[in-house]
Design a protein around this motif. Structure first.
Motif, PDB file in Angstrom:
ATOM      1  N   GLY A   1      -6.540  -0.691  -6.162  1.00 31.90           N
ATOM      2  CA  GLY A   1      -5.513  -1.722  -6.215  1.00 31.90           C
ATOM      3  C   GLY A   1      -6.084  -3.092  -5.951  1.00 31.90           C
ATOM      4  N   ASN A   2      -5.205  -4.018  -5.624  1.00 33.96           N
ATOM      5  CA  ASN A   2      -5.592  -5.392  -5.383  1.00 33.96           C
ATOM      6  C   ASN A   2      -6.241  -5.526  -3.999  1.00 33.96           C
ATOM      7  N   ALA A   3      -7.473  -5.995  -3.978  1.00 33.65           N
ATOM      8  CA  ALA A   3      -8.233  -6.052  -2.729  1.00 33.65           C
ATOM      9  C   ALA A   3      -7.542  -6.920  -1.677  1.00 33.65           C
ATOM     10  N   VAL A   4      -6.953  -8.018  -2.129  1.00 33.27           N
ATOM     11  CA  VAL A   4      -6.314  -8.938  -1.173  1.00 33.27           C
ATOM     12  C   VAL A   4      -5.145  -8.241  -0.476  1.00 33.27           C
TER      13      VAL A   4
ATOM     14  N   ILE B   1       1.725   2.897   4.951  1.00 33.84           N
ATOM     15  CA  ILE B   1       1.697   1.682   4.113  1.00 33.84           C
ATOM     16  C   ILE B   1       0.505   1.715   3.150  1.00 33.84           C
ATOM     17  N   LEU B   2      -0.601   2.254   3.628  1.00 35.18           N
ATOM     18  CA  LEU B   2      -1.803   2.276   2.787  1.00 35.18           C
ATOM     19  C   LEU B   2      -1.836   3.454   1.819  1.00 35.18           C
ATOM     20  N   SER B   3      -0.889   4.362   1.971  1.00 35.11           N
ATOM     21  CA  SER B   3      -0.966   5.597   1.185  1.00 35.11           C
ATOM     22  C   SER B   3      -0.899   5.340  -0.318  1.00 35.11           C
ATOM     23  N   LYS B   4      -0.218   4.241  -0.702  1.00 39.29           N
ATOM     24  CA  LYS B   4      -0.138   3.979  -2.138  1.00 39.29           C
ATOM     25  C   LYS B   4      -1.471   3.488  -2.704  1.00 39.29           C
ATOM     26  N   TYR B   5      -2.372   3.053  -1.826  1.00 39.78           N
ATOM     27  CA  TYR B   5      -3.691   2.605  -2.278  1.00 39.78           C
ATOM     28  C   TYR B   5      -4.784   3.654  -2.063  1.00 39.78           C
ATOM     29  N   TYR B   6      -4.573   4.493  -1.082  1.00 35.89           N
ATOM     30  CA  TYR B   6      -5.649   5.394  -0.652  1.00 35.89           C
ATOM     31  C   TYR B   6      -5.937   6.484  -1.681  1.00 35.89           C
TER      32      TYR B   6
END
Length: 527
Positions: free
Chosen positions: A82-85, A202-207
DNA sequence: GGATCCGTTGTAGCT
DNA sequence: AAGCTACAACGGATC
């Protein structure tokens, strides 16, 4: 307690990894969290996305890094997509008191610069310090060099030679650039925090769990046809190849002459490059270009070795040149408002011709073999790249170089923004560093050409263009010139089993030379 | 300031 | 087989 995030950007290795080494040596850092962020373009594939070959190579490289971190340093790496920022924003909010450092390697591509700017803005009011390490993907510190007072845009070997001399520690030959770093002996991963980040809602969508990436890589691998998984991604593979092709092959290095290398493959193995084949490992960050430079220097132990530009060191010097230009020249990737690109009036986009070129159906077997190899393996010899890009642009098809640039970028496993644009500018004949435009590559380089060994190239064509497998070598570069009798006995009727040439190569060459000359004349008149 | 040289890697035809 | 020459002729650096 001080924890540093070590963000691996274009540095998928343990050796010569200044970021990881610094983090492990720094007294002020107690623990580290290694992180890799996969751009969305890899996960959500479209027609414009990088090909599965590129994806496979990258995934294997990430998995290889994870494995090396686990086996050698009892660590691992968190993988997000995903988006790093956005991802860092979430992480920093969660761990704002624990994180003291964000460490990463410098990325010179526009996207990389933009995300780093945004992250530094995000952290401007925080107590988290950032440290960006230069000269990780390159030998030179690109930003430092282009900001030095006497910097001018390099356009020749002489210019780049001077830049090396002014910016690097040199030996009497003017070459030594300093030792590359060994892998760190130990690091202190913060396993607890890593686990909590991996399990965070919260991070699960990126992990992305390591196993997902592994399954995806295996799935791609099993879907690919045999012969297309020749290059295996990862640092270990890079180091094995470096040893075999460079460190253990002094004669190969000493005699290396790019313009005279066979443009197809090593004899006996149609998939093994006649060159080092290290480019995908460099562009994916599996191999340090500094280590490669030093290994080449060690191989040059006597005076009778080839010299730049034709030598391996010469090739690496031009790599640095393109990186410098990609940062100092505005609109490096455009044909508009780019001081390194003449605005030639290329033809209207010709879809049938571009498609024939892309799919290897031009009726020019050498061009088609090269393009089919690219499609199927993601790799092509440098001289093949010359031939096909010249063919698409100023040579035969008179199409804008950006069309080919985009296709190369999607397909090449060694795709590199600075180098891909630089090479297309060079081959299209539009850049100040280009060779004279009237030197056009012959799309049918038969045995008369000094560049190619007849039998090797003929076999190369038969391998990638199997329609021509029974064709005699004499006609294999221009099969339409063979008599119908020969076509019949070779089981390949031209125009039926294999296309007729889509252009008359001599006429199109002649027309295009005139067009180029006219565009040039208009330019100098100020039109 | 005009002539000359040279440039990462051309091609074709000749000896 | 390697080396020469003609091809057609850019543009910046150097003399």
């Amino acid at each position: 307690m001080s924890t540093a995030i070590v963000w691996f950007r274009n540095i998928l290795r343990l050796h010569d990894n200044p970021v990881l080494s610094w983090a492990s040596d720094c007294d002020g850092i107690d623990t580290i969290i290694p992180i890799y962020i996969l751009d969305d373009k890899w996960v959500n594939q479209s027609n414009h996305s990088p090909t599965v070959n590129r994806k496979k190579f990258l995934y294997e490289s990430i998995l290889g890094l994870n494995r090396n971190l686990e086996e050698k340093l009892q660590s691992g790496i968190l993988i997000f997509s995903g988006n790093a920022v956005e991802i860092f924003k979430s992480i920093f909010e969660m761990l704002d008191t624990e994180i003291t450092w964000l460490l990463c390697d410098f990325c010179s591509e526009p996207e990389g610069l933009k995300s780093m700017d945004e992250i530094q803005l995000l952290l401007s009011d925080s107590s988290i310090q950032t440290k960006v390490f230069p000269a990780v993907s390159t030998i030179l510190d690109i930003e430092k060099v282009i900001r030095s007072e006497d910097f001018i845009n390099p356009k020749s070997l002489k210019d780049i030679d001077k830049i090396f001399a002014n910016n690097l520690e040199t030996d009497p030959d003017g070459y030594l650039v300093g030792e590359s770093l060994a892998p760190p002996k130990q690091i202190k991963p913060n396993i607890n925090v890593m686990q909590s980040l991996a399990n965070n809602d919260i991070l699960s969508k990126y992990y992305i769990p390591f196993t997902d990436l592994q399954q995806e890589a295996m799935k791609i691998d099993s879907n690919l046809e045999t012969g297309t998984h020749y290059f295996l991604g990862g640092e270990n593979e890079a180091l094995v190849r470096l040893k075999r092709k460079v460190s253990d092959s002094h004669n190969f290095v000493n005699d290396f002459s790019k313009p005279h290398s066979v443009s197809t493959n090593e004899q006996g193995n149609p998939l093994e490059p006649s060159t080092t084949g290290l480019s995908p490992y460099i562009s994916n960050g599996c191999l340090s270009v500094r280590l490669l430079w030093n290994e080449c220097r060690k191989a040059n132990f006597n005076s009778s070795h080839t010299k730049p530009p034709e030598s391996l060191l010469g090739q690496l010097m031009f790599r640095e040149m393109f990186y410098l230009l990609s940062r100092s020249v505005e609109n490096w990737d455009d044909d508009n408002a780019n001081t390194n690109c003449k605005p030639i009036e290329w033809g209207e986009y010709d879809e049938p011709k571009v498609t024939a070129w892309e799919l290897g159906m031009t009726g020019f077997p050498y061009i088609d073999a090269m393009m089919r190899q690219l499609e199927s393996t993601g790799w092509m010899h440098h001289l093949g790249r010359h031939a096909v890009s010249c063919f698409l642009t100023r040579g035969q098809l008179w199409q804008n170089w950006k069309i080919g640039r985009d296709i190369f970028d999607r397909k090449l496993i060694d795709s590199d923004w600075a180098l891909n644009n630089g090479n297309w500018l060079w081959l299209a004949g539009v850049a100040p560093f280009s060779m004279p435009y009237y030197r056009v590559y012959n799309p049918c380089p038969d045995s008369k050409s000094s560049l190619n060994a007849e039998t090797v190239d003929a076999d190369f064509i038969r391998y990638w263009v199997p329609e021509l497998i029974s064709f005699p070598s004499k006609y294999i570069f221009e099969p339409h010139r063979a008599s119908l009798e020969i076509q019949r006995s070779s089981n390949c009727i031209i125009g039926q089993d294999y296309p007729n040439p889509i252009v008359n190569r001599k006429e199109s060459r002649k027309e295009n030379l005139i067009r180029f000359k006219e565009s040039n004349a208009n330019l100098s008149k100020g039109n």
